[in-house]
Write a protein that holds these residues in place. Sequence first.
Motif, PDB file in Angstrom:
ATOM      1  N   ILE A  67       7.947  49.589  56.987  1.00 62.52           N
ATOM      2  CA  ILE A  67       7.819  50.782  56.144  1.00 62.52           C
ATOM      3  C   ILE A  67       8.076  52.047  56.962  1.00 62.52           C
ATOM      4  CG2 ILE A  67       6.174  52.175  54.822  1.00 62.52           C
ATOM      5  CD1 ILE A  67       4.858  49.530  53.951  1.00 62.52           C
ATOM      6  N   VAL A  68       7.530  52.082  58.171  1.00 69.30           N
ATOM      7  CA  VAL A  68       7.717  53.244  59.039  1.00 69.30           C
ATOM      8  C   VAL A  68       9.189  53.429  59.377  1.00 69.30           C
ATOM      9  CG1 VAL A  68       7.259  54.175  61.339  1.00 69.30           C
ATOM     10  CG2 VAL A  68       5.396  53.199  59.991  1.00 69.30           C
ATOM     11  N   ILE A  69       9.868  52.340  59.690  1.00 70.16           N
ATOM     12  CA  ILE A  69      11.299  52.422  59.994  1.00 70.16           C
ATOM     13  C   ILE A  69      12.051  52.997  58.809  1.00 70.16           C
ATOM     14  CG2 ILE A  69      13.374  51.037  60.381  1.00 70.16           C
ATOM     15  CD1 ILE A  69      11.601  49.206  62.137  1.00 70.16           C
ATOM     16  N   ASP A  70      11.710  52.570  57.590  1.00 66.42           N
ATOM     17  CA  ASP A  70      12.337  53.119  56.394  1.00 66.42           C
ATOM     18  C   ASP A  70      12.099  54.617  56.278  1.00 66.42           C
ATOM     19  OD1 ASP A  70      13.413  50.741  55.562  1.00 66.42           O
ATOM     20  OD2 ASP A  70      11.815  50.282  54.130  1.00 66.42           O
ATOM     21  N   LEU A  71      10.897  55.062  56.637  1.00 67.02           N
ATOM     22  CA  LEU A  71      10.534  56.459  56.476  1.00 67.02           C
ATOM     23  C   LEU A  71      11.235  57.378  57.473  1.00 67.02           C
ATOM     24  CD1 LEU A  71       6.696  56.217  55.813  1.00 67.02           C
ATOM     25  CD2 LEU A  71       8.455  56.871  54.177  1.00 67.02           C
ATOM     26  N   ILE A  72      11.460  56.890  58.681  1.00 65.66           N
ATOM     27  CA  ILE A  72      11.989  57.793  59.702  1.00 65.66           C
ATOM     28  C   ILE A  72      13.500  57.702  59.863  1.00 65.66           C
ATOM     29  CG2 ILE A  72       9.836  57.655  60.998  1.00 65.66           C
ATOM     30  CD1 ILE A  72      11.412  56.028  63.089  1.00 65.66           C
ATOM     31  N   THR A  73      14.136  56.663  59.316  1.00 62.74           N
ATOM     32  CA  THR A  73      15.578  56.549  59.474  1.00 62.74           C
ATOM     33  C   THR A  73      16.279  57.487  58.499  1.00 62.74           C
ATOM     34  OG1 THR A  73      15.489  54.586  58.040  1.00 62.74           O
ATOM     35  CG2 THR A  73      15.659  54.227  60.409  1.00 62.74           C
ATOM     36  N   THR A  74      17.408  58.015  58.934  1.00 64.05           N
ATOM     37  CA  THR A  74      18.202  58.917  58.111  1.00 64.05           C
ATOM     38  C   THR A  74      19.115  58.095  57.213  1.00 64.05           C
ATOM     39  OG1 THR A  74      18.170  60.571  59.852  1.00 64.05           O
ATOM     40  CG2 THR A  74      19.878  60.796  58.162  1.00 64.05           C
ATOM     41  N   ASN A  75      19.115  58.415  55.924  1.00 61.47           N
ATOM     42  CA  ASN A  75      19.895  57.612  54.980  1.00 61.47           C
ATOM     43  C   ASN A  75      20.859  58.470  54.170  1.00 61.47           C
ATOM     44  OD1 ASN A  75      18.685  54.900  55.385  1.00 61.47           O
ATOM     45  ND2 ASN A  75      16.814  55.951  54.778  1.00 61.47           N
ATOM     46  N   THR A  76      21.482  59.425  54.840  1.00 61.56           N
ATOM     47  CA  THR A  76      22.467  60.268  54.178  1.00 61.56           C
ATOM     48  C   THR A  76      23.710  59.444  53.851  1.00 61.56           C
ATOM     49  OG1 THR A  76      21.700  62.195  55.393  1.00 61.56           O
ATOM     50  CG2 THR A  76      23.873  62.341  54.368  1.00 61.56           C
ATOM     51  N   THR A  77      24.121  59.485  52.611  1.00 58.18           N
ATOM     52  CA  THR A  77      25.273  58.689  52.218  1.00 58.18           C
ATOM     53  C   THR A  77      25.909  59.306  50.985  1.00 58.18           C
ATOM     54  OG1 THR A  77      26.008  56.467  51.562  1.00 58.18           O
ATOM     55  CG2 THR A  77      23.856  57.171  50.769  1.00 58.18           C
ATOM     56  N   SER A  78      27.192  59.079  50.809  1.00 53.33           N
ATOM     57  CA  SER A  78      27.880  59.522  49.601  1.00 53.33           C
ATOM     58  C   SER A  78      29.168  58.722  49.471  1.00 53.33           C
ATOM     59  CB  SER A  78      28.191  61.024  49.657  1.00 53.33           C
ATOM     60  OG  SER A  78      29.041  61.319  50.757  1.00 53.33           O
ATOM     61  N   PHE A  79      29.663  58.630  48.267  1.00 55.75           N
ATOM     62  CA  PHE A  79      30.913  57.932  48.022  1.00 55.75           C
ATOM     63  C   PHE A  79      32.087  58.746  48.578  1.00 55.75           C
ATOM     64  CE2 PHE A  79      28.076  56.235  44.775  1.00 55.75           C
ATOM     65  CZ  PHE A  79      28.328  54.872  44.868  1.00 55.75           C
ATOM     66  N   PHE A  80      33.038  58.044  49.193  1.00 61.68           N
ATOM     67  CA  PHE A  80      34.243  58.641  49.768  1.00 61.68           C
ATOM     68  C   PHE A  80      33.919  59.709  50.814  1.00 61.68           C
ATOM     69  CE2 PHE A  80      35.916  56.646  45.980  1.00 61.68           C
ATOM     70  CZ  PHE A  80      37.118  56.097  46.439  1.00 61.68           C
ATOM     71  N   ARG A  81      32.812  59.531  51.520  1.00 63.19           N
ATOM     72  CA  ARG A  81      32.465  60.441  52.606  1.00 63.19           C
ATOM     73  C   ARG A  81      33.502  60.293  53.721  1.00 63.19           C
ATOM     74  NH1 ARG A  81      26.828  60.240  56.145  1.00 63.19           N
ATOM     75  NH2 ARG A  81      27.032  62.280  57.130  1.00 63.19           N
ATOM     76  N   GLU A  82      33.974  61.419  54.271  1.00 62.99           N
ATOM     77  CA  GLU A  82      35.065  61.415  55.257  1.00 62.99           C
ATOM     78  C   GLU A  82      36.238  60.615  54.678  1.00 62.99           C
ATOM     79  OE1 GLU A  82      33.721  60.452  59.224  1.00 62.99           O
ATOM     80  OE2 GLU A  82      31.850  61.556  58.955  1.00 62.99           O
ATOM     81  N   SER A  83      36.788  61.145  53.605  1.00 65.63           N
ATOM     82  CA  SER A  83      37.740  60.416  52.760  1.00 65.63           C
ATOM     83  C   SER A  83      39.001  59.966  53.493  1.00 65.63           C
ATOM     84  CB  SER A  83      38.121  61.267  51.547  1.00 65.63           C
ATOM     85  OG  SER A  83      38.746  62.477  51.961  1.00 65.63           O
ATOM     86  N   GLU A  84      39.350  60.662  54.589  1.00 63.40           N
ATOM     87  CA  GLU A  84      40.561  60.266  55.312  1.00 63.40           C
ATOM     88  C   GLU A  84      40.447  58.852  55.870  1.00 63.40           C
ATOM     89  OE1 GLU A  84      38.063  62.823  58.143  1.00 63.40           O
ATOM     90  OE2 GLU A  84      38.563  62.741  56.014  1.00 63.40           O
ATOM     91  N   ASP A 164      25.052  61.804  39.103  1.00 60.62           N
ATOM     92  CA  ASP A 164      25.595  62.943  39.849  1.00 60.62           C
ATOM     93  C   ASP A 164      26.054  62.560  41.250  1.00 60.62           C
ATOM     94  OD1 ASP A 164      23.164  62.625  41.134  1.00 60.62           O
ATOM     95  OD2 ASP A 164      22.313  64.518  40.432  1.00 60.62           O
ATOM     96  N   GLN A 165      25.736  61.348  41.719  1.00 63.83           N
ATOM     97  CA  GLN A 165      26.243  60.881  43.000  1.00 63.83           C
ATOM     98  C   GLN A 165      27.732  60.536  42.934  1.00 63.83           C
ATOM     99  OE1 GLN A 165      22.609  58.050  43.660  1.00 63.83           O
ATOM    100  NE2 GLN A 165      23.548  58.312  45.660  1.00 63.83           N
ATOM    101  N   LEU A 166      28.282  60.485  41.729  1.00 66.45           N
ATOM    102  CA  LEU A 166      29.685  60.109  41.572  1.00 66.45           C
ATOM    103  C   LEU A 166      30.618  61.311  41.562  1.00 66.45           C
ATOM    104  CD1 LEU A 166      29.420  57.326  38.827  1.00 66.45           C
ATOM    105  CD2 LEU A 166      29.050  57.169  41.297  1.00 66.45           C
ATOM    106  N   SER A 167      30.102  62.476  41.927  1.00 66.13           N
ATOM    107  CA  SER A 167      30.935  63.687  41.887  1.00 66.13           C
ATOM    108  C   SER A 167      32.124  63.611  42.825  1.00 66.13           C
ATOM    109  CB  SER A 167      30.082  64.921  42.228  1.00 66.13           C
ATOM    110  OG  SER A 167      29.540  64.804  43.539  1.00 66.13           O
ATOM    111  N   THR A 168      32.036  62.784  43.876  1.00 67.50           N
ATOM    112  CA  THR A 168      33.136  62.656  44.834  1.00 67.50           C
ATOM    113  C   THR A 168      34.054  61.467  44.514  1.00 67.50           C
ATOM    114  OG1 THR A 168      31.635  61.387  46.272  1.00 67.50           O
ATOM    115  CG2 THR A 168      31.853  63.739  46.709  1.00 67.50           C
ATOM    116  N   VAL A 169      33.773  60.768  43.430  1.00 71.16           N
ATOM    117  CA  VAL A 169      34.592  59.620  43.034  1.00 71.16           C
ATOM    118  C   VAL A 169      35.622  60.078  42.001  1.00 71.16           C
ATOM    119  CG1 VAL A 169      34.580  57.291  42.049  1.00 71.16           C
ATOM    120  CG2 VAL A 169      32.630  58.088  43.419  1.00 71.16           C
TER     121      VAL A 169
END
Length: 278
Positions: A67-84, A164-169
């Motif tokens: 649980i602690v690992i889940d809390l402290i890890t960064t989970n930034t994500t998005s579709f087509f991130r760094e699209s190149e 709204d997470q699909l704005s980049t799709v």
Amino acid sequence: MSASGSSYSDRFRVLIRSLTGISLPQSKVVMIEQRLRRRVMAFDLPDTEAYLEQLLDGQGMEEELRIVIDLITTNTTSFFRESEHFDFLAREALPQRLAAAKGTRRPRFKLWSAAASEGAEAFTSAMVLAEAQRRGLQFDFAVLGTDISQRMLERGAEAVYAADQLSTVPPDLVKRYFMSSRHPSVAGKVRVVPELRRHVRFRHLNLMDETYPVDRDVDLIFLRNILIYFDQGDQERVVQRLASHVATGGYLVVGHAESMVVRLAGLKQIRPTIFQKV
């Protein structure tokens, strides 16, 4: 966290680094306290120091550590991130790997999202590969998403996202690969269609482990925006381990802030963030 709790703070940071590879600087202590506050309350403890003492010294705390690992890890994500990177997958990596498999009746392209979070990168990759099939390329594909956070993996397996997470799709891909329901319980949410989900699977994996239970002929590995949290020694070891799973001629792709991290014989830099195994 009080000065008297600094020793537990230091032990906590050492523990997290040993478990996850993430180096938490002292400046992140306040952030840690904020994220752990609910866990302190759940155990009805007076403060974070008491919680860390129980976490570090108590028995039977394995589930709490997860649980602690889940809390402290960064989970930034998005579709087509760094699209190149996905343009490279579609226009260069896939055609080249299929050409290398010439003579195979129906080659199989293997892609590994090695820090998958809740699955946006894995499903973006699957969409790109599915679109190549729609254009007439004859091949099968499999996408593996791994992460240290069990909570994120469960989200990926569910394949449910806020609309709204699909704005980049691109709109045509939203229409083709996501479905929605009118049921009030899932208002504002969408789910990846079954036809795409069947190509993607998720598995728990800690990049700090000495070995990975993954095929050693992967065509492309995404390892983006995770090495920046590791120290130099761990960075080198993770890259070396991952490279052993890349097929000759295959690719390792890192984040834009990590291009200077990859220094390994056998990996040729062909773009600032893209390396080919030779």
